[in-house]
Design a protein around this motif. Structure first.
Motif, PDB file in Angstrom:
ATOM      1  N   THR A   1     -10.490   8.196   0.663  1.00 37.61           N
ATOM      2  CA  THR A   1     -10.568   7.260   1.775  1.00 37.61           C
ATOM      3  C   THR A   1      -9.882   7.906   2.957  1.00 37.61           C
ATOM      4  N   GLU A   2     -10.042   7.325   4.126  1.00 38.92           N
ATOM      5  CA  GLU A   2      -9.341   7.817   5.304  1.00 38.92           C
ATOM      6  C   GLU A   2      -7.880   7.372   5.276  1.00 38.92           C
ATOM      7  N   LEU A   3      -7.050   8.113   5.995  1.00 32.55           N
ATOM      8  CA  LEU A   3      -5.672   7.688   6.177  1.00 32.55           C
ATOM      9  C   LEU A   3      -5.639   6.389   6.963  1.00 32.55           C
ATOM     10  N   ARG A   4      -4.787   5.469   6.539  1.00 30.81           N
ATOM     11  CA  ARG A   4      -4.645   4.189   7.203  1.00 30.81           C
ATOM     12  C   ARG A   4      -3.192   4.024   7.651  1.00 30.81           C
ATOM     13  N   HIS A   5      -2.979   3.882   8.932  1.00 29.77           N
ATOM     14  CA  HIS A   5      -1.644   3.649   9.485  1.00 29.77           C
ATOM     15  C   HIS A   5      -1.391   2.150   9.552  1.00 29.77           C
ATOM     16  N   ARG A   6      -0.193   1.734   9.143  1.00 32.45           N
ATOM     17  CA  ARG A   6       0.153   0.319   9.144  1.00 32.45           C
ATOM     18  C   ARG A   6       1.605   0.142   9.574  1.00 32.45           C
ATOM     19  N   ILE A   7       1.884  -1.018  10.103  1.00 31.01           N
ATOM     20  CA  ILE A   7       3.255  -1.452  10.374  1.00 31.01           C
ATOM     21  C   ILE A   7       3.518  -2.676   9.508  1.00 31.01           C
ATOM     22  N   VAL A   8       4.627  -2.671   8.765  1.00 29.27           N
ATOM     23  CA  VAL A   8       4.989  -3.826   7.951  1.00 29.27           C
ATOM     24  C   VAL A   8       6.393  -4.294   8.326  1.00 29.27           C
ATOM     25  N   GLU A   9       6.648  -5.549   8.077  1.00 28.02           N
ATOM     26  CA  GLU A   9       7.971  -6.110   8.340  1.00 28.02           C
ATOM     27  C   GLU A   9       8.937  -5.695   7.238  1.00 28.02           C
ATOM     28  N   ALA A  10      10.177  -5.401   7.648  1.00 26.68           N
ATOM     29  CA  ALA A  10      11.202  -4.965   6.711  1.00 26.68           C
ATOM     30  C   ALA A  10      12.567  -5.307   7.291  1.00 26.68           C
ATOM     31  N   PRO A  11      13.624  -5.215   6.477  1.00 26.12           N
ATOM     32  CA  PRO A  11      14.953  -5.461   7.029  1.00 26.12           C
ATOM     33  C   PRO A  11      15.277  -4.570   8.228  1.00 26.12           C
ATOM     34  N   ALA A  12      14.672  -3.374   8.289  1.00 20.74           N
ATOM     35  CA  ALA A  12      14.897  -2.502   9.439  1.00 20.74           C
ATOM     36  C   ALA A  12      14.328  -3.096  10.724  1.00 20.74           C
ATOM     37  N   GLY A  13      13.397  -4.019  10.607  1.00 19.91           N
ATOM     38  CA  GLY A  13      12.659  -4.582  11.729  1.00 19.91           C
ATOM     39  C   GLY A  13      11.184  -4.347  11.478  1.00 19.91           C
ATOM     40  N   ARG A  14      10.770  -3.107  11.563  1.00 23.71           N
ATOM     41  CA  ARG A  14       9.408  -2.725  11.204  1.00 23.71           C
ATOM     42  C   ARG A  14       9.472  -1.359  10.532  1.00 23.71           C
ATOM     43  N   LEU A  15       8.522  -1.119   9.648  1.00 21.76           N
ATOM     44  CA  LEU A  15       8.373   0.191   9.021  1.00 21.76           C
ATOM     45  C   LEU A  15       6.941   0.656   9.188  1.00 21.76           C
ATOM     46  N   HIS A  16       6.799   1.866   9.635  1.00 20.94           N
ATOM     47  CA  HIS A  16       5.488   2.486   9.753  1.00 20.94           C
ATOM     48  C   HIS A  16       5.190   3.216   8.458  1.00 20.94           C
ATOM     49  N   LEU A  17       3.959   3.090   7.992  1.00 14.49           N
ATOM     50  CA  LEU A  17       3.550   3.793   6.787  1.00 14.49           C
ATOM     51  C   LEU A  17       2.114   4.269   6.941  1.00 14.49           C
ATOM     52  N   VAL A  18       1.770   5.242   6.127  1.00  9.65           N
ATOM     53  CA  VAL A  18       0.418   5.786   6.087  1.00  9.65           C
ATOM     54  C   VAL A  18      -0.030   5.751   4.645  1.00  9.65           C
ATOM     55  N   GLU A  19      -1.208   5.179   4.400  1.00  9.03           N
ATOM     56  CA  GLU A  19      -1.678   5.056   3.022  1.00  9.03           C
ATOM     57  C   GLU A  19      -3.073   5.624   2.861  1.00  9.03           C
ATOM     58  N   GLN A  20      -3.372   6.023   1.635  1.00  5.84           N
ATOM     59  CA  GLN A  20      -4.681   6.548   1.292  1.00  5.84           C
ATOM     60  C   GLN A  20      -4.955   6.256  -0.178  1.00  5.84           C
ATOM     61  N   GLY A  21      -6.178   5.834  -0.480  1.00  2.11           N
ATOM     62  CA  GLY A  21      -6.573   5.620  -1.861  1.00  2.11           C
ATOM     63  C   GLY A  21      -6.320   4.209  -2.353  1.00  2.11           C
ATOM     64  N   THR A  22      -6.792   3.954  -3.559  1.00  4.12           N
ATOM     65  CA  THR A  22      -6.597   2.673  -4.227  1.00  4.12           C
ATOM     66  C   THR A  22      -6.150   2.937  -5.660  1.00  4.12           C
ATOM     67  N   GLY A  23      -5.469   1.962  -6.235  1.00  8.11           N
ATOM     68  CA  GLY A  23      -4.968   2.098  -7.594  1.00  8.11           C
ATOM     69  C   GLY A  23      -3.491   1.782  -7.646  1.00  8.11           C
ATOM     70  N   PRO A  24      -2.790   2.212  -8.692  1.00  9.05           N
ATOM     71  CA  PRO A  24      -1.349   1.977  -8.788  1.00  9.05           C
ATOM     72  C   PRO A  24      -0.607   2.579  -7.598  1.00  9.05           C
ATOM     73  N   LEU A  25       0.380   1.835  -7.104  1.00  4.44           N
ATOM     74  CA  LEU A  25       1.103   2.245  -5.898  1.00  4.44           C
ATOM     75  C   LEU A  25       2.075   3.389  -6.183  1.00  4.44           C
ATOM     76  N   VAL A  26       2.019   4.427  -5.350  1.00  2.00           N
ATOM     77  CA  VAL A  26       2.982   5.515  -5.362  1.00  2.00           C
ATOM     78  C   VAL A  26       3.600   5.573  -3.973  1.00  2.00           C
ATOM     79  N   LEU A  27       4.892   5.293  -3.878  1.00  2.00           N
ATOM     80  CA  LEU A  27       5.607   5.256  -2.611  1.00  2.00           C
ATOM     81  C   LEU A  27       6.300   6.596  -2.388  1.00  2.00           C
ATOM     82  N   LEU A  28       6.001   7.246  -1.259  1.00  2.00           N
ATOM     83  CA  LEU A  28       6.508   8.576  -0.947  1.00  2.00           C
ATOM     84  C   LEU A  28       7.547   8.469   0.168  1.00  2.00           C
TER      85      LEU A  28
END
Length: 348
Positions: free
Chosen positions: A26-53
């Motif tokens: 799949t294409e890279l997907r940029h997202r912003i999510v809410e977190a205790p920091a305020g916001r966190l930027h992440l980039v995700e690719q693929g589907t299936g079990p989550l692997v956090l890098l």
């Protein structure tokens, strides 16, 4: 203890590396999510079990650019975050907002924001420590942990500032102590972020690492000087192109260095916060991959030797021969293979 495996040097040329990289699912997907920091930027690719890098210093999500497509092709939802203080994530002003407990809460927030109940967490450099603390404090969420370059050492022992203050001679200062002083390192780095990063990356890369007898690559500041005084100059490591360096530098030229450096300024706070977990092992399935030429693996060789006690769920401990510190960028094919093989065992 699982046997350490040494993989050969030299690594394949970059053209061969590119030819065997998996096609992204799949294409890279940029997202912003809410977190205790305020916001966190992440980039995700693929589907299936989550692997956090989780990246280290001085990097960003971009240091995982060669792992995202490989993990996605292997059937995983690969997500690389910008740790608070980096990239497009929030940068709290308070120094103590960068303590380890807060970074663990950010990781938990990412898992929840993505609608998942659990994840495998994989970290490099400082990210290795963040990944380990996440697994230690929340085993119900982080079901397995992969550690790159920096070995796991349980909380406890002497206060970190006392340890680092003893490294070096009367006119020498260890780099961690140097970075802990607010605004001091910023004054060195920010006038020339790109040049400083190039030297920092080169100093810990296998093919540009200073040879024995040349200026000390182990980051000792001497005579009130600067870190960069002892960096290699005029050469980039093979894993890093000019365009890739521009991406790394552009993140810090936009945001400044303080958020990233504040991680070093919380080591004593972390020591106090994690005192209730003195000597605690991580029991989930785990993996370690280090570079045989990386100072992190030589300084912390005792921590690697202690893995039968500290990582009882360890699947394997790998040292890549002829590899420096930036392991997933220096040797992406081997790291991708080791990660995907290990992740496959977690599905059984």
């Amino acid at each position: 203890m699982p046997r350490r495996r040494i993989y050969g040097w030299p690594h394949p040329p970059r053209t061969e590396e590119k030819s065997i990289q998996p096609e992204p699912t799949t294409e890279l997907r940029h997202r912003i999510v809410e977190a205790p920091a305020g916001r966190l930027h992440l980039v995700e690719q693929g589907t299936g079990p989550l692997v956090l890098l989780v990246h280290g210093f001085p990097e960003s999500w971009y240091s995982w650019r060669r792992q995202l497509p490989a993990l996605a092709a292997a059937g995983h939802r690969a997500v690389a975050v910008d740790v608070r203080g980096y990239g497009r994530s929030s940068k709290p002003e308070a120094i103590d907002a960068y303590r380890m407990l807060d970074l663990v809460e950010d990781n938990l927030a990412v898992v929840r924001a993505l609608g998942e109940e659990s994840a495998v967490v994989v970290g490099h450099d400082w990210g290795s420590g963040i990944a380990a603390a996440s697994a230690l404090l929340h085993p119900e969420v982080f079901r397995a942990v992969g550690l790159l370059s920096v070995p796991y050492a349980p909380p406890g022992g002497p206060r970190p500032s006392d340890i680092f203050g003893q490294i070096g001679g009367p006119e020498e200062e260890f780099y961690v102590s140097y970075l802990q002083e607010p605004r001091r390192a910023e004054a060195e780095i920010e006038p020339d972020v790109r040049g400083w990063l190039a030297g920092f990356y080169a100093a810990l890369s296998a093919d540009t690492m200073p040879a024995p007898g040349e200026p000390d690559p182990h980051f000792v500041v001497r005579g009130g000087g600067r870190l960069r005084d002892r960096f290699p100059t005029g050469v980039l490591p093979a894993w890093l192109s000019e365009d890739e360096l521009n991406v790394h530098a552009g993140e810090f030229e936009r945001t400044g260095m303080t958020g990233a450096l504040n991680r070093y300024r919380n080591m004593d706070r972390d020591w106090e916060d994690l005192a209730p977990h003195h000597g605690a092992p991580i029991k989930q399935p785990s993996l370690f991959i280090g570079g045989a030429l990386d100072a992190s693996t030589t300084w912390m060789s005792d921590a690697i030797d202690a893995y039968p006690t500290t990582l009882p769920g360890l699947s394997a401990s790998h040292l890549l021969d002829g590899c420096g510190h930036w392991i997933q960028q220096e040797r992406p094919d081997e790291v991708n293979r080791l990660l995907t093989d290990w992740l496959a065992t977690l599905r059984g």
